[in-house]
Design a protein around this motif. Structure first.
Motif, PDB file in Angstrom:
ATOM      1  N   ASN A 596       0.752  -1.222  -0.030  1.00 63.75           N
ATOM      2  CA  ASN A 596       0.037   0.029  -0.039  1.00 63.75           C
ATOM      3  C   ASN A 596       0.730   1.222  -0.201  1.00 63.75           C
ATOM      4  O   ASN A 596       0.358   2.344  -0.213  1.00 63.75           O
ATOM      5  CB  ASN A 596      -0.955   0.109   1.207  1.00 63.75           C
ATOM      6  N   ALA A 597       2.275   0.940   0.292  1.00 62.29           N
ATOM      7  CA  ALA A 597       3.019   2.291   0.123  1.00 62.29           C
ATOM      8  C   ALA A 597       3.375   2.689  -1.205  1.00 62.29           C
ATOM      9  O   ALA A 597       3.993   1.625  -2.090  1.00 62.29           O
ATOM     10  CB  ALA A 597       4.170   1.925   1.073  1.00 62.29           C
ATOM     11  N   THR A 598       2.842   4.089  -1.714  1.00 63.06           N
ATOM     12  CA  THR A 598       3.108   3.976  -3.019  1.00 63.06           C
ATOM     13  C   THR A 598       4.192   5.317  -3.489  1.00 63.06           C
ATOM     14  O   THR A 598       4.410   5.608  -4.470  1.00 63.06           O
ATOM     15  CB  THR A 598       1.710   4.681  -3.875  1.00 63.06           C
ATOM     16  N   ALA A 599       4.366   6.086  -2.302  1.00 64.00           N
ATOM     17  CA  ALA A 599       5.293   7.306  -2.683  1.00 64.00           C
ATOM     18  C   ALA A 599       6.529   7.163  -1.871  1.00 64.00           C
ATOM     19  O   ALA A 599       6.489   6.725  -0.584  1.00 64.00           O
ATOM     20  CB  ALA A 599       4.473   8.530  -2.204  1.00 64.00           C
ATOM     21  N   MET A 600       7.765   7.739  -2.268  1.00 61.62           N
ATOM     22  CA  MET A 600       8.975   7.628  -1.270  1.00 61.62           C
ATOM     23  C   MET A 600       9.649   8.799  -1.767  1.00 61.62           C
ATOM     24  O   MET A 600       9.792   9.400  -2.988  1.00 61.62           O
ATOM     25  CB  MET A 600       9.739   6.649  -1.863  1.00 61.62           C
ATOM     26  N   VAL A 601       9.944   9.763  -0.668  1.00 62.12           N
ATOM     27  CA  VAL A 601      10.711  11.048  -0.797  1.00 62.12           C
ATOM     28  C   VAL A 601      12.108  10.737  -0.188  1.00 62.12           C
ATOM     29  O   VAL A 601      12.166  10.368   0.947  1.00 62.12           O
ATOM     30  CB  VAL A 601      10.210  12.278  -0.292  1.00 62.12           C
ATOM     31  N   ILE A 602      13.165  10.951  -1.317  1.00 63.12           N
ATOM     32  CA  ILE A 602      14.612  10.502  -0.593  1.00 63.12           C
ATOM     33  C   ILE A 602      15.205  11.919  -0.422  1.00 63.12           C
ATOM     34  O   ILE A 602      15.526  12.647  -1.291  1.00 63.12           O
ATOM     35  CB  ILE A 602      15.268   9.674  -1.519  1.00 63.12           C
ATOM     36  N   MET A 603      15.328  12.141   0.977  1.00 66.05           N
ATOM     37  CA  MET A 603      16.253  13.485   1.095  1.00 66.05           C
ATOM     38  C   MET A 603      17.650  13.575   0.811  1.00 66.05           C
ATOM     39  O   MET A 603      18.259  12.292   1.367  1.00 66.05           O
ATOM     40  CB  MET A 603      16.027  14.115   2.461  1.00 66.05           C
ATOM     41  N   ASP A 604      18.258  14.495   0.492  1.00 68.27           N
ATOM     42  CA  ASP A 604      19.904  14.312   0.299  1.00 68.27           C
ATOM     43  C   ASP A 604      20.078  13.396  -0.580  1.00 68.27           C
ATOM     44  O   ASP A 604      21.046  12.614  -0.320  1.00 68.27           O
ATOM     45  CB  ASP A 604      20.449  14.434   1.367  1.00 68.27           C
ATOM     46  N   GLY A 627       3.946   3.625  -8.521  1.00 66.55           N
ATOM     47  CA  GLY A 627       4.668   4.176  -7.360  1.00 66.55           C
ATOM     48  C   GLY A 627       5.092   5.552  -7.939  1.00 66.55           C
ATOM     49  O   GLY A 627       5.334   5.879  -9.139  1.00 66.55           O
ATOM     50  N   LEU A 628       5.635   6.460  -6.887  1.00 64.09           N
ATOM     51  CA  LEU A 628       6.380   7.252  -7.261  1.00 64.09           C
ATOM     52  C   LEU A 628       7.581   7.864  -6.228  1.00 64.09           C
ATOM     53  O   LEU A 628       7.426   7.435  -5.154  1.00 64.09           O
ATOM     54  CB  LEU A 628       5.341   8.656  -6.759  1.00 64.09           C
ATOM     55  N   CYS A 629       8.787   7.929  -6.909  1.00 64.03           N
ATOM     56  CA  CYS A 629       9.922   8.393  -6.163  1.00 64.03           C
ATOM     57  C   CYS A 629      10.480   9.532  -6.609  1.00 64.03           C
ATOM     58  O   CYS A 629      10.762   9.822  -7.542  1.00 64.03           O
ATOM     59  CB  CYS A 629      10.827   7.105  -6.386  1.00 64.03           C
TER      60      CYS A 629
END
Length: 736
Positions: A596-604, A627-629
């Motif tokens: 159910n996890a569809t988005a990921m934001v990777i900082m730095d 999915g969105l990264c």
């Protein structure tokens, strides 16, 4: 007393203790042979100047350039209040670009006399920026005199090609060159590791000739001859080491493990809610064929993130349990071991309840074993293993400990091979009454040549199809410094995903607790010394998001220093959908499966490697929704790190990304990790460029080892091998 062979002579007796000490401490060179194998990084031509525009920042460089002008300034300072401070600014040029050299104080007199306009020299120092201009502060230099001059420099630099060595601030390239000149006569005594027939058949020069030509070439053809020969040495010696390991393993007996018809595996397959992909079926056949032989299987299973490796491994484990054996799966972290345990138990259902009420007739017990388990649970797990009650165990390094004993260990599955050395693999394999079969899995796809070089003792299977129903992942770079509104939009996208009933990850490079950021002392993390801000931390970012752009959402944190039970509880809540956003370190990198996890934001994002970003991204798009990264970075567009992020955003093909990664990094670090922490020993061989050499060397090595496993007829090869493996063991012990 025996004479020390020329190449084993310690450098301190040849070059003197001070130089030898610097070479040992800064370059890892101890003997004459070490120095002869310290090859030039590149060559400058006496008449040509280095292209100054391409110099890398913050690196120690050596350049050939011409002095354009030199100016002496006086200034007042704390040390020289009456305006007696002196600064010499010298501008050097390659004809197009310019670079400034700066000397201060008493250090100005000699360069002021020697660095006159028109003078050519080798300059060495660390490239930095001052007032937006490139500069070298207090560089060392060596004048390139005209051949008509007399003196020491003419002797050394008489050749048209000037070798530039990997150097350090303590020892410049030309000083290394002079040291090499001193020991070069010893090259005549170098023992050749290549069999004569192989060397002549491939038209390669002898080792003494190659060493002479790499250090003192007269023409570019000399360099090409030397490099071709030395590449063969590196590829061949490494492949012989791996071929001997394969040969020795092939001599070991193993119990064939054939699944019984209508057993546990059949019962499991009957309840699978989907059909296996073509790739999964092919790879399973290869594994089952190996399991049925009387020699231990050694297979590397590499596959894309989400290609279903765990399912393939589980079916292999069930086949072994069917055949009366036990299977152990070794995972690199507790989070991953718990995750694997949970997903295996879920996939098996009541087949994982052997010996319990409600278990079916074919069922077995699946136990978890990690370092942080309570004493009672641990005792029970150990008991289940030694009695054979548990057919499958999943655990961390805790499985390797002495007190862990098995009833009949038939298969070892190692997940994420790059985290485990050869020694750890062997320790677990030593738990079987006879050597168990071995299946190694990695989700970091490796180009075939690298696999052959790093895992040459394993046969390779590749899963490159994604199961049906997997969704595409869109990846974008978010340039937070140039376009702050892009970052605001990223947080809006997270809110939209949550509003649509989905969940999101936010990944940061640092934890931000007292241990990695001792705020109590107000001490800033190390990066601050370069004026670079410290990497973003989980605890800070979670706090800012909760008070700012993601206010009102259910946010939790996850990192490696949390107690294991807390980590597990956080993961369970996230998997159950009770948390909207999980702010985490890379502990979620592998094995975490929340469809159910569809988005990921990777900082730095620029602070992570290519394969790590690919791994992290694989945590989203695991269900039916796309999915969105988002890769957030503050580095400028022209930087290498930005190009790397662009590559990650442009393709989902892990094999393609691993090639890009390897071309950008030196492959030494990749090779080193797998060979039990050894230095790669690759100085001229590039695993991506030299695919053909590696493939041919593997064939030659396999044939030679088959004919003469002890290498009795090849003393030079035995010596080269001892040097490689010795270094490997030494370094492994230092690290371990």
């Amino acid at each position: 007393m025996d004479l020390v062979p020329a190449l084993e002579e310690p450098l301190k007796s040849v070059l003197g203790p001070p130089t030898a000490k610097v070479m040992a401490e800064h370059l890892g060179l101890h003997t004459v042979g070490d120095l002869l194998h310290h090859y030039p990084r590149r060559y400058e031509e006496r008449g040509q100047l280095t292209h100054l525009a391409d110099l890398p920042m913050d690196e120690h460089v050596t350049v050939v350039a011409q002095v354009a002008d030199a100016r002496l300034h006086t200034f007042a300072s704390a040390k020289a209040p009456r305006g007696k401070g002196q600064r010499l600014e010298v501008t050097i040029t390659d004809g197009s670009g310019r670079l400034q050299l700066v000397f201060f104080g008493n250090g100005v007199h000699k360069p002021h006399k020697e660095l006159l306009p028109g003078t050519r020299a080798l300059f060495a120092g660390k490239v930095s920026v001052f007032n937006r201009r490139l500069q070298l502060a207090h560089p060392a230099y060596e004048l390139l005199r005209d051949p008509g001059d007399t003196g020491d420099a003419v002797e050394t630099w008489a050749g048209a090609l000037i070798p530039i060595y990997p150097a350090t601030a303590k020892l410049e390239s030309w000083k290394i060159g002079k040291a090499v000149q001193t020991v070069l006569p010893s090259a005549q005594e170098a023992l050749d590791p290549l069999p004569d027939t192989l060397r002549q058949g491939r038209g390669l020069v002898s080792l003494p000739e190659a060493l002479l030509k790499i250090h003192r070439p007269h023409t570019k053809a000399d360099i090409a001859d030397a490099r071709a020969r030395l590449k063969w040495d590196e590829a061949f010696v490494l492949q012989v080491a791996l071929a001997r390991r394969r040969h020795a393993d092939g001599q070991l007996p193993a119990v064939p493990r054939r699944p019984r018809p209508d057993g546990l595996l059949t019962a499991f397959d009957d309840r699978l809610p989907f059909t296996l992909t073509e790739g999964q079926r092919e790879v399973t056949e290869e594994i089952f064929d190996d399991l049925a032989t009387e020699h231990p299987m050694h297979r590397l299973l590499q596959g894309e993130v989400g290609s279903g490796k765990t399912l393939v491994a589980l079916r292999a484990m069930l086949a072994v349990v069917d055949a009366g054996g036990q299977a152990a799966m070794l995972a690199p972290t507790e989070v991953l071991a718990q995750q694997h345990h949970r997903s295996v138990v879920e996939m098996m259902g009541d087949l994982a309840e052997g010996g319990m009420l409600g278990g079916t007739e074919h069922a077995t017990k699946v136990v978890l074993l990690t370092g942080s388990m309570g004493a009672a649970a641990r005792r029970q797990a150990l008991l289940d293993l030694v009695t054979g009650e548990a057919g499958i165990v999943i655990g961390t390094h805790a499985l390797i400990e002495d007190k862990v004993a098995f009833h009949d260990l038939g298969l070892v599955v190692v997940d994420e091979q790059h985290r485990f050395g050869v020694e750890q693999r062997d320790a677990l394999r030593g738990k079987g009454k006879q050597p168990p079969h071995l299946l190694v899995m990695t989700a970091t796809p490796i180009p075939r040549t690298v696999a052959m070089t790093v895992f040459g003792d394993l046969e390779t299977s590749v899963l490159d199809q994604l199961p049906a129903g997997r969704s595409p992942i869109a990846s974008h770079v978010v340039p937070a410094a140039d376009k702050p509104h892009f970052l605001s939009r990223a947080w809006e996208r997270v809110r939209e995903e949550v509003a649509g009933g989905h969940q999101a990850y936010v990944v940061c490079p640092r934890i931000g607790d007292e241990e990695d950021d001792p705020r109590g002392s107000r001490k800033k993390p190390a990066e601050d010394e370069d004026g670079k801000r410290p990497p973003l931390a989980v605890l800070d970012v979670a706090d800012q998001l909760a008070k700012g752009p993601l206010q009102g959402l259910r946010i939790e944190v996850l990192h490696g220093r949390m107690p294991p039970d807390d980590k597990d509880a956080v993961m369970r809540r996230f998997a159950a959908g009770d948390t909207d956003v999980l702010v985490a370190t890379t502990v979620i990198e592998v094995g975490v499966n929340v469809p159910n996890a569809t988005a990921m934001v990777i900082m730095d994002a620029d602070r992570f490697g290519v394969s790590q970003l690919h791994q992290l991204r694989g945590r989203v798009g695991r269900g039916s929704a796309p999915g969105l990264c988002l890769l957030v970075t503050e580095v400028p567009e022209a930087a290498d790190a930005r190009r790397r992020l662009g590559a990650v955003a442009s393709t989902l093909d892990g094999f393609e990304l691993s090639r890009i990664d390897l071309e950008q990094r030196r492959e030494g670090d990749v090779l080193g990790q797998a060979q039990s922490g050894a230095r790669s020993s690759l100085r001229v061989l590039a695993v991506i460029e030299d695919e053909e050499v590696i493939a041919e060397a593997r064939q030659e090595a396999t044939a030679i080892v088959a004919a003469d496993p002890e290498l009795a007829a090849l003393p030079g090869l035995r010596t080269a091998l001892a040097a490689l493996l010795d270094e490997e063991r030494e370094q492994y012990l230092e690290k371990g």
